[in-house]
Motif scaffolding. Structure first.
Motif, PDB file in Angstrom:
ATOM      1  N   VAL A  83      37.626  39.355 -16.059  1.00 25.81           N
ATOM      2  CA  VAL A  83      38.820  38.783 -15.441  1.00 25.81           C
ATOM      3  C   VAL A  83      38.361  38.021 -14.207  1.00 25.81           C
ATOM      4  CG1 VAL A  83      41.048  39.245 -14.372  1.00 25.81           C
ATOM      5  CG2 VAL A  83      40.261  40.661 -16.274  1.00 25.81           C
ATOM      6  N   CYS A  84      38.637  36.729 -14.161  1.00 29.29           N
ATOM      7  CA  CYS A  84      38.236  35.881 -13.037  1.00 29.29           C
ATOM      8  C   CYS A  84      39.215  36.012 -11.876  1.00 29.29           C
ATOM      9  CB  CYS A  84      38.188  34.421 -13.476  1.00 29.29           C
ATOM     10  SG  CYS A  84      37.005  34.108 -14.779  1.00 29.29           S
ATOM     11  N   SER A  85      38.825  35.479 -10.726  1.00 35.44           N
ATOM     12  CA  SER A  85      39.705  35.471  -9.545  1.00 35.44           C
ATOM     13  C   SER A  85      40.977  34.673  -9.803  1.00 35.44           C
ATOM     14  CB  SER A  85      38.966  34.882  -8.345  1.00 35.44           C
ATOM     15  OG  SER A  85      37.825  35.639  -8.033  1.00 35.44           O
ATOM     16  N   CYS A  86      40.926  33.728 -10.726  1.00 39.92           N
ATOM     17  CA  CYS A  86      42.114  32.929 -11.052  1.00 39.92           C
ATOM     18  C   CYS A  86      43.111  33.714 -11.898  1.00 39.92           C
ATOM     19  CB  CYS A  86      41.715  31.639 -11.759  1.00 39.92           C
ATOM     20  SG  CYS A  86      40.924  31.900 -13.371  1.00 39.92           S
ATOM     21  N   GLY A  87      42.697  34.894 -12.412  1.00 43.75           N
ATOM     22  CA  GLY A  87      43.597  35.737 -13.185  1.00 43.75           C
ATOM     23  C   GLY A  87      43.429  35.648 -14.687  1.00 43.75           C
ATOM     24  N   HIS A  88      42.636  34.727 -15.171  1.00 42.97           N
ATOM     25  CA  HIS A  88      42.442  34.577 -16.607  1.00 42.97           C
ATOM     26  C   HIS A  88      41.322  35.486 -17.111  1.00 42.97           C
ATOM     27  CE1 HIS A  88      44.353  30.517 -15.811  1.00 42.97           C
ATOM     28  NE2 HIS A  88      45.143  31.092 -16.692  1.00 42.97           N
ATOM     29  N   THR A  89      41.471  35.988 -18.325  1.00 37.53           N
ATOM     30  CA  THR A  89      40.436  36.779 -18.990  1.00 37.53           C
ATOM     31  C   THR A  89      39.683  35.855 -19.931  1.00 37.53           C
ATOM     32  OG1 THR A  89      41.826  38.748 -18.874  1.00 37.53           O
ATOM     33  CG2 THR A  89      39.997  38.785 -20.447  1.00 37.53           C
ATOM     34  N   ILE A  90      38.369  35.748 -19.736  1.00 42.44           N
ATOM     35  CA  ILE A  90      37.543  34.839 -20.539  1.00 42.44           C
ATOM     36  C   ILE A  90      36.236  35.530 -20.907  1.00 42.44           C
ATOM     37  CG2 ILE A  90      38.504  32.741 -19.501  1.00 42.44           C
ATOM     38  CD1 ILE A  90      35.912  32.595 -17.807  1.00 42.44           C
ATOM     39  N   ALA A  91      35.465  34.908 -21.804  1.00 43.07           N
ATOM     40  CA  ALA A  91      34.131  35.408 -22.132  1.00 43.07           C
ATOM     41  C   ALA A  91      33.244  35.306 -20.898  1.00 43.07           C
ATOM     42  CB  ALA A  91      33.543  34.602 -23.279  1.00 43.07           C
ATOM     43  N   LYS A  92      32.397  36.303 -20.718  1.00 42.86           N
ATOM     44  CA  LYS A  92      31.578  36.378 -19.507  1.00 42.86           C
ATOM     45  C   LYS A  92      30.716  35.133 -19.322  1.00 42.86           C
ATOM     46  CE  LYS A  92      28.308  39.342 -17.129  1.00 42.86           C
ATOM     47  NZ  LYS A  92      27.576  40.614 -17.162  1.00 42.86           N
ATOM     48  N   ASN A  93      30.201  34.580 -20.412  1.00 43.15           N
ATOM     49  CA  ASN A  93      29.325  33.411 -20.298  1.00 43.15           C
ATOM     50  C   ASN A  93      30.065  32.133 -19.889  1.00 43.15           C
ATOM     51  OD1 ASN A  93      30.554  33.398 -22.867  1.00 43.15           O
ATOM     52  ND2 ASN A  93      29.001  31.996 -23.633  1.00 43.15           N
ATOM     53  N   LEU A  94      31.398  32.152 -19.886  1.00 45.84           N
ATOM     54  CA  LEU A  94      32.172  30.973 -19.476  1.00 45.84           C
ATOM     55  C   LEU A  94      32.611  31.029 -18.011  1.00 45.84           C
ATOM     56  CD1 LEU A  94      34.477  30.467 -22.592  1.00 45.84           C
ATOM     57  CD2 LEU A  94      32.397  29.222 -21.992  1.00 45.84           C
ATOM     58  N   MET A  95      32.410  32.175 -17.365  1.00 46.87           N
ATOM     59  CA  MET A  95      32.854  32.334 -15.986  1.00 46.87           C
ATOM     60  C   MET A  95      32.074  31.393 -15.071  1.00 46.87           C
ATOM     61  SD  MET A  95      33.142  35.775 -13.680  1.00 46.87           S
ATOM     62  CE  MET A  95      31.401  36.044 -13.556  1.00 46.87           C
ATOM     63  N   MET A  96      32.810  30.731 -14.155  1.00 43.58           N
ATOM     64  CA  MET A  96      32.200  29.781 -13.227  1.00 43.58           C
ATOM     65  C   MET A  96      32.401  30.267 -11.793  1.00 43.58           C
ATOM     66  SD  MET A  96      33.543  26.326 -15.089  1.00 43.58           S
ATOM     67  CE  MET A  96      32.388  25.205 -14.341  1.00 43.58           C
ATOM     68  N   SER A  97      31.487  29.901 -10.938  1.00 42.66           N
ATOM     69  CA  SER A  97      31.585  30.277  -9.535  1.00 42.66           C
ATOM     70  C   SER A  97      32.178  29.113  -8.755  1.00 42.66           C
ATOM     71  CB  SER A  97      30.200  30.627  -8.999  1.00 42.66           C
ATOM     72  OG  SER A  97      30.277  31.031  -7.662  1.00 42.66           O
ATOM     73  N   ALA A  98      33.320  29.357  -8.117  1.00 42.94           N
ATOM     74  CA  ALA A  98      34.007  28.331  -7.327  1.00 42.94           C
ATOM     75  C   ALA A  98      34.027  28.785  -5.867  1.00 42.94           C
ATOM     76  CB  ALA A  98      35.425  28.121  -7.847  1.00 42.94           C
ATOM     77  N   SER A  99      34.431  27.886  -4.964  1.00 43.70           N
ATOM     78  CA  SER A  99      34.441  28.226  -3.535  1.00 43.70           C
ATOM     79  C   SER A  99      35.438  29.342  -3.215  1.00 43.70           C
ATOM     80  CB  SER A  99      34.734  26.980  -2.698  1.00 43.70           C
ATOM     81  OG  SER A  99      35.994  26.438  -3.045  1.00 43.70           O
ATOM     82  N   ARG A 100      36.450  29.536  -4.047  1.00 48.12           N
ATOM     83  CA  ARG A 100      37.456  30.584  -3.822  1.00 48.12           C
ATOM     84  C   ARG A 100      37.254  31.784  -4.747  1.00 48.12           C
ATOM     85  NH1 ARG A 100      42.733  26.759  -3.586  1.00 48.12           N
ATOM     86  NH2 ARG A 100      42.080  25.492  -1.820  1.00 48.12           N
ATOM     87  N   GLY A 101      36.077  31.950  -5.281  1.00 48.32           N
ATOM     88  CA  GLY A 101      35.776  33.072  -6.172  1.00 48.32           C
ATOM     89  C   GLY A 101      35.435  32.589  -7.569  1.00 48.32           C
ATOM     90  N   SER A 102      35.503  33.508  -8.500  1.00 48.74           N
ATOM     91  CA  SER A 102      35.173  33.152  -9.888  1.00 48.74           C
ATOM     92  C   SER A 102      36.379  32.488 -10.544  1.00 48.74           C
ATOM     93  CB  SER A 102      34.763  34.396 -10.661  1.00 48.74           C
ATOM     94  OG  SER A 102      35.808  35.330 -10.678  1.00 48.74           O
ATOM     95  N   SER A 103      36.093  31.634 -11.530  1.00 47.87           N
ATOM     96  CA  SER A 103      37.193  30.955 -12.222  1.00 47.87           C
ATOM     97  C   SER A 103      36.814  30.653 -13.659  1.00 47.87           C
ATOM     98  CB  SER A 103      37.561  29.646 -11.510  1.00 47.87           C
ATOM     99  OG  SER A 103      36.598  28.661 -11.753  1.00 47.87           O
ATOM    100  N   CYS A 104      37.848  30.384 -14.442  1.00 49.74           N
ATOM    101  CA  CYS A 104      37.629  29.918 -15.809  1.00 49.74           C
ATOM    102  C   CYS A 104      37.399  28.407 -15.747  1.00 49.74           C
ATOM    103  CB  CYS A 104      38.831  30.266 -16.682  1.00 49.74           C
ATOM    104  SG  CYS A 104      40.341  29.383 -16.263  1.00 49.74           S
TER     105      CYS A 104
END
Length: 104
Positions: free
Chosen positions: A74-95
Protein backbone atom coordinates in the motif's frame (compact mmCIF):
# COMPACT_ATOMS: atom_id res chain seq x y z
CA UNK A 1 4.77 -38.39 -22.35
CA UNK A 2 1.40 -36.83 -23.10
CA UNK A 3 0.68 -36.00 -26.73
CA UNK A 4 -1.35 -33.16 -28.24
CA UNK A 5 -2.69 -32.84 -31.77
CA UNK A 6 -3.67 -29.76 -33.72
CA UNK A 7 -7.26 -29.28 -34.82
CA UNK A 8 -8.22 -27.67 -38.13
CA UNK A 9 -8.94 -24.40 -36.26
CA UNK A 10 -5.31 -24.31 -35.05
CA UNK A 11 -6.07 -25.19 -31.43
CA UNK A 12 -4.02 -27.89 -29.68
CA UNK A 13 -5.94 -30.60 -27.77
CA UNK A 14 -4.77 -33.46 -25.57
CA UNK A 15 -4.87 -36.97 -27.03
CA UNK A 16 -6.14 -39.90 -24.96
CA UNK A 17 -3.29 -42.23 -23.95
CA UNK A 18 -4.88 -45.03 -26.00
CA UNK A 19 -4.89 -42.83 -29.13
CA UNK A 20 -1.39 -41.38 -28.59
CA UNK A 21 0.25 -44.47 -30.07
CA UNK A 22 -1.86 -44.14 -33.22
CA UNK A 23 -0.81 -40.52 -33.75
CA UNK A 24 2.85 -41.30 -33.07
CA UNK A 25 2.68 -44.15 -35.59
CA UNK A 26 1.10 -41.83 -38.19
CA UNK A 27 3.88 -39.29 -37.62
CA UNK A 28 6.55 -42.00 -37.93
CA UNK A 29 5.12 -43.15 -41.24
CA UNK A 30 4.75 -39.61 -42.58
CA UNK A 31 8.17 -38.38 -41.39
CA UNK A 32 9.84 -41.74 -42.21
CA UNK A 33 11.50 -42.04 -38.83
CA UNK A 34 11.52 -44.70 -36.13
CA UNK A 35 9.30 -44.58 -33.06
CA UNK A 36 12.31 -43.84 -30.84
CA UNK A 37 13.41 -40.96 -33.09
CA UNK A 38 9.88 -39.55 -32.97
CA UNK A 39 9.73 -39.76 -29.17
CA UNK A 40 13.17 -38.13 -28.91
CA UNK A 41 12.09 -35.24 -31.15
CA UNK A 42 8.82 -34.79 -29.27
CA UNK A 43 10.75 -34.81 -25.99
CA UNK A 44 12.93 -31.97 -27.29
CA UNK A 45 9.86 -29.83 -27.96
CA UNK A 46 9.65 -30.44 -31.71
CA UNK A 47 6.35 -31.03 -33.47
CA UNK A 48 5.89 -33.74 -36.09
CA UNK A 49 3.66 -33.85 -39.16
CA UNK A 50 1.23 -36.76 -39.12
CA UNK A 51 -0.49 -36.10 -42.46
CA UNK A 52 -0.65 -33.87 -45.51
CA UNK A 53 -2.94 -31.13 -44.16
CA UNK A 54 -1.37 -28.09 -42.51
CA UNK A 55 -2.94 -29.00 -39.18
CA UNK A 56 -1.93 -32.69 -39.18
CA UNK A 57 0.65 -32.20 -36.48
CA UNK A 58 1.46 -33.63 -33.05
CA UNK A 59 3.62 -32.41 -30.17
CA UNK A 60 4.40 -33.25 -26.57
CA UNK A 61 2.04 -31.57 -24.12
CA UNK A 62 3.43 -28.23 -22.99
CA UNK A 63 3.79 -27.71 -19.26
CA UNK A 64 2.64 -24.32 -18.09
CA UNK A 65 4.71 -22.52 -15.53
CA UNK A 66 2.90 -21.99 -12.24
CA UNK A 67 1.43 -18.54 -11.78
CA UNK A 68 3.42 -16.53 -9.26
CA UNK A 69 1.40 -14.07 -7.24
CA UNK A 70 2.98 -10.64 -7.06
CA UNK A 71 3.67 -9.22 -3.61
CA UNK A 72 1.48 -6.16 -3.05
CA UNK A 73 2.10 -3.02 -0.99
CA UNK A 74 0.00 0.00 0.00
CA UNK A 75 1.60 3.27 -1.14
CA UNK A 76 1.40 6.65 0.61
CA UNK A 77 -1.13 7.67 -2.06
CA UNK A 78 -3.48 4.95 -0.75
CA UNK A 79 -3.40 2.60 -3.72
CA UNK A 80 -2.49 -1.09 -3.44
CA UNK A 81 -0.10 -2.14 -6.21
CA UNK A 82 2.54 -4.77 -7.00
CA UNK A 83 5.71 -4.11 -5.03
CA UNK A 84 7.84 -3.79 -8.17
CA UNK A 85 5.66 -0.90 -9.42
CA UNK A 86 6.03 1.25 -6.29
CA UNK A 87 7.78 4.57 -6.95
CA UNK A 88 9.52 6.93 -4.58
CA UNK A 89 8.14 10.48 -4.70
CA UNK A 90 8.98 13.59 -2.65
CA UNK A 91 5.83 13.03 -0.52
CA UNK A 92 6.42 9.31 0.05
CA UNK A 93 5.76 6.22 -2.00
CA UNK A 94 3.30 6.29 -4.88
CA UNK A 95 1.82 4.25 -7.66
CA UNK A 96 2.74 5.17 -11.26
CA UNK A 97 -0.62 6.95 -11.74
CA UNK A 98 -0.10 9.27 -8.74
CA UNK A 99 3.63 9.88 -9.17
CA UNK A 100 3.31 13.31 -10.86
CA UNK A 101 0.88 14.57 -8.20
CA UNK A 102 3.03 13.29 -5.32
CA UNK A 103 6.29 14.67 -6.73
CA UNK A 104 5.34 18.38 -6.54
Amino acid sequence: MKIQRRLSNGKWVDVDPEQADVYVRLACNFERITRQEALDLLGKGKSLQSGTDWYDEIRAQRVRAPQIEAETVVCSCGHTIAKNLMMSASRGSSCPDCYDRMSD
